[in-house]
Design an enzyme around this catalytic site. Structure first.
Site, short mmCIF file in Angstrom:
data_model
loop_
_atom_site.label_atom_id
_atom_site.label_comp_id
_atom_site.label_asym_id
_atom_site.label_seq_id
_atom_site.Cartn_x
_atom_site.Cartn_y
_atom_site.Cartn_z
N ARG A 101 -13.59 17.90 -9.24
CA ARG A 101 -14.95 17.74 -8.69
C ARG A 101 -16.79 18.31 -9.40
O ARG A 101 -16.44 20.06 -9.54
CB ARG A 101 -15.05 18.07 -7.38
CG ARG A 101 -16.09 18.11 -6.20
CD ARG A 101 -15.75 18.29 -4.65
NE ARG A 101 -16.26 20.19 -4.71
CZ ARG A 101 -16.41 19.99 -3.28
NH1 ARG A 101 -16.05 19.95 -1.89
NH2 ARG A 101 -17.23 21.48 -3.36
N CYS A 103 -20.64 18.81 -7.49
CA CYS A 103 -21.62 19.32 -6.20
C CYS A 103 -22.82 19.25 -6.86
O CYS A 103 -22.08 20.56 -7.08
CB CYS A 103 -20.33 19.87 -5.12
SG CYS A 103 -21.11 19.02 -3.75
#
Length: 123
Positions: A101, A103
């Site tokens: 991920r 972010c």
């Protein structure tokens, strides 16, 4: 390469597809917290908006023949990085496989959304 479309997720608000299937992979466009039926932004809190984004992504992936369990990478955009903890509390309920991920905080998101998420998943 095939475009994915489902009425169970918001229609694209620009010249793009909800997702593209290429080989055994699905590449979603970013989903913001729109109600699929009305196209209206849902909620004013990061938790409510994140729930809707995850539901929208789940429907797009379902239409592509896969699921959130098969996600290998997410890219998450937050209007305010101070919402990171609240965002994570909802995110971890949906992405239990803990995909890779990124972010980041962004200056603004379409329609004034607080969150946008895109995914890459296996079929």
């Amino acid at each position: 390469m095939n475009a994915v479309f489902t009425k169970s997720a918001p229609a694209a608000i620009g010249p793009y597809s909800q997702a593209i299937v290429s080989g055994n992979m699905v590449y979603s466009s970013g989903q913001i917290p729109l109600d699929p039926e009305t196209g209206v932004l849902v909620g004013t809190e990061i938790e409510v908006q994140t729930e809707q984004v995850c539901k929208n992504l789940s429907e797009v992936l379902k239409a592509a023949g896969t699921s959130l369990d098969k996600v290998v990478k997410t890219t998450c955009f937050l209007d305010n990085i101070a919402d990171f903890g609240k965002f994570n509390a909802v995110y971890e309920k949906y992405f239990t496989g803990k995909p890779a991920r990124s972010c980041v905080e962004v200056a603004a998101l379409p329609k004034g959304a607080l969150v946008e998420v895109e995914v890459v998943a296996e079929i």
